[in-house]
Write a protein that holds these residues in place. Structure first.
Motif, PDB file in Angstrom:
ATOM      1  N   TRP A  25       0.564  -1.205   0.185  1.00 56.57           N
ATOM      2  CA  TRP A  25       0.266   0.041   0.160  1.00 56.57           C
ATOM      3  C   TRP A  25       1.002   1.194  -0.173  1.00 56.57           C
ATOM      4  O   TRP A  25       1.888   1.127   1.036  1.00 56.57           O
ATOM      5  N   LYS A  26       0.948   2.177  -0.677  1.00 55.34           N
ATOM      6  CA  LYS A  26       1.159   3.367  -0.583  1.00 55.34           C
ATOM      7  C   LYS A  26       0.003   3.637   0.602  1.00 55.34           C
ATOM      8  O   LYS A  26      -0.931   4.080   0.619  1.00 55.34           O
ATOM      9  N   THR A  27       1.125   4.891   1.294  1.00 52.75           N
ATOM     10  CA  THR A  27       0.721   5.297   2.689  1.00 52.75           C
ATOM     11  C   THR A  27       0.936   6.506   2.757  1.00 52.75           C
ATOM     12  O   THR A  27       1.836   7.483   2.717  1.00 52.75           O
ATOM     13  N   ASN A  28      -0.055   7.728   3.538  1.00 54.54           N
ATOM     14  CA  ASN A  28       0.426   9.023   4.102  1.00 54.54           C
ATOM     15  C   ASN A  28       2.170   9.213   5.340  1.00 54.54           C
ATOM     16  O   ASN A  28       2.311  10.108   5.217  1.00 54.54           O
ATOM     17  N   ALA A  29       2.160   8.216   5.540  1.00 53.15           N
ATOM     18  CA  ALA A  29       3.258   8.367   6.592  1.00 53.15           C
ATOM     19  C   ALA A  29       4.001   7.184   7.063  1.00 53.15           C
ATOM     20  O   ALA A  29       2.532   5.784   6.786  1.00 53.15           O
ATOM     21  N   VAL A  30       5.080   7.171   6.925  1.00 48.92           N
ATOM     22  CA  VAL A  30       5.366   5.572   7.561  1.00 48.92           C
ATOM     23  C   VAL A  30       5.482   5.411   8.974  1.00 48.92           C
ATOM     24  O   VAL A  30       5.298   6.197   9.322  1.00 48.92           O
ATOM     25  N   PHE A  31       5.450   4.026   9.316  1.00 46.61           N
ATOM     26  CA  PHE A  31       4.896   3.293  10.319  1.00 46.61           C
ATOM     27  C   PHE A  31       6.259   3.749  11.299  1.00 46.61           C
ATOM     28  O   PHE A  31       7.181   3.003  11.520  1.00 46.61           O
ATOM     29  N   THR A  32       6.178   4.741  11.975  1.00 44.98           N
ATOM     30  CA  THR A  32       7.079   5.411  12.794  1.00 44.98           C
ATOM     31  C   THR A  32       6.824   5.194  13.965  1.00 44.98           C
ATOM     32  O   THR A  32       5.207   5.020  14.599  1.00 44.98           O
ATOM     33  N   TYR A  33       8.111   5.584  15.067  1.00 45.96           N
ATOM     34  CA  TYR A  33       7.403   6.062  16.744  1.00 45.96           C
ATOM     35  C   TYR A  33       7.113   6.716  16.908  1.00 45.96           C
ATOM     36  O   TYR A  33       6.258   6.757  18.366  1.00 45.96           O
ATOM     37  N   ASN A  34       6.893   7.847  16.262  1.00 44.75           N
ATOM     38  CA  ASN A  34       6.049   9.063  15.642  1.00 44.75           C
ATOM     39  C   ASN A  34       4.333   8.454  15.192  1.00 44.75           C
ATOM     40  O   ASN A  34       4.007   8.456  13.886  1.00 44.75           O
ATOM     41  N   ILE A  35       3.813   8.057  16.310  1.00 43.72           N
ATOM     42  CA  ILE A  35       2.538   7.496  16.147  1.00 43.72           C
ATOM     43  C   ILE A  35       1.150   8.506  15.300  1.00 43.72           C
ATOM     44  O   ILE A  35       1.071   9.870  15.988  1.00 43.72           O
ATOM     45  N   GLN A  36       0.566   8.160  14.296  1.00 45.23           N
ATOM     46  CA  GLN A  36      -0.403   8.821  13.591  1.00 45.23           C
ATOM     47  C   GLN A  36      -1.471   8.544  13.911  1.00 45.23           C
ATOM     48  O   GLN A  36      -1.519   7.467  14.194  1.00 45.23           O
ATOM     49  N   GLU A  37      -2.577   9.162  13.737  1.00 45.19           N
ATOM     50  CA  GLU A  37      -4.156   9.608  13.901  1.00 45.19           C
ATOM     51  C   GLU A  37      -4.029   8.414  13.035  1.00 45.19           C
ATOM     52  O   GLU A  37      -5.524   7.762  13.859  1.00 45.19           O
ATOM     53  N   TYR A  38      -4.110   8.149  11.831  1.00 43.16           N
ATOM     54  CA  TYR A  38      -4.879   8.130  11.235  1.00 43.16           C
ATOM     55  C   TYR A  38      -3.490   7.604  10.242  1.00 43.16           C
ATOM     56  O   TYR A  38      -3.027   8.297  10.118  1.00 43.16           O
ATOM     57  N   TYR A  39      -3.967   6.101   9.335  1.00 43.20           N
ATOM     58  CA  TYR A  39      -3.547   6.314   7.932  1.00 43.20           C
ATOM     59  C   TYR A  39      -3.745   5.831   6.893  1.00 43.20           C
ATOM     60  O   TYR A  39      -5.285   5.181   6.850  1.00 43.20           O
TER      61      TYR A  39
END
Length: 138
Positions: A25-39
């Motif tokens: 999948w292409k996503t809005n952000a890399v899954f890192t320790y800086n957690i996003q509210e949504y992907y």
């Protein structure tokens, strides 16, 4: 026999949803320790016919063995390239728990972290724009 049939129907629906995340999948952000509210997840075009712009950005690959890899690519080497590895667990057919195990950065930044951190529990929301993983509020 009827109970067995009902169980098969239930689990086939569960696994059909579970397999819905498997893939690239292409996503809005890399899954890192800086957690996003949504992907935001959109199917990635990984064919040789993909345009150069389709090949760059943030991606996540959910494997069928319940692991994932998230990474960033760019057309040049003058950038910070982040790659992470983790696991995912379905809590039900529309809910997934993400756990990060490793982060590695190269290019214009250098970092490596090996720590197991639960990123959270995410609802799998599908709509006409694609698929979203929306973090549940604690």
């Amino acid at each position: 026999m009827r109970i067995l049939h009902l169980l098969l129907v239930f689990f086939s629906g569960y696994f059909a949803q579970a397999q819905a995340l498997a893939g690239t999948w292409k996503t809005n952000a890399v899954f890192t320790y800086n957690i996003q509210e949504y992907y935001v997840l959109t199917p990635a075009n990984t064919t040789e016919e993909a345009s150069k712009m389709e090949r760059y950005g943030s991606f996540v690959v959910f494997s069928e063995d319940d692991t994932f890899q998230s990474y960033y690519t760019a057309p040049c080497g003058n950038d910070c390239f982040t790659t992470t590895d983790g696991t995912y667990e379905y809590l039900d057919k529309n809910t997934v728990k993400l756990t990060l195990h490793r982060l590695h950065q190269s290019g214009m930044c250098q970092d490596a972290q090996n720590k197991k951190v639960v990123l959270g529990v995410f609802d799998i929301v599908q709509n006409k724009e694609g698929t979203r993983l929306v973090k549940r509020k604690v």
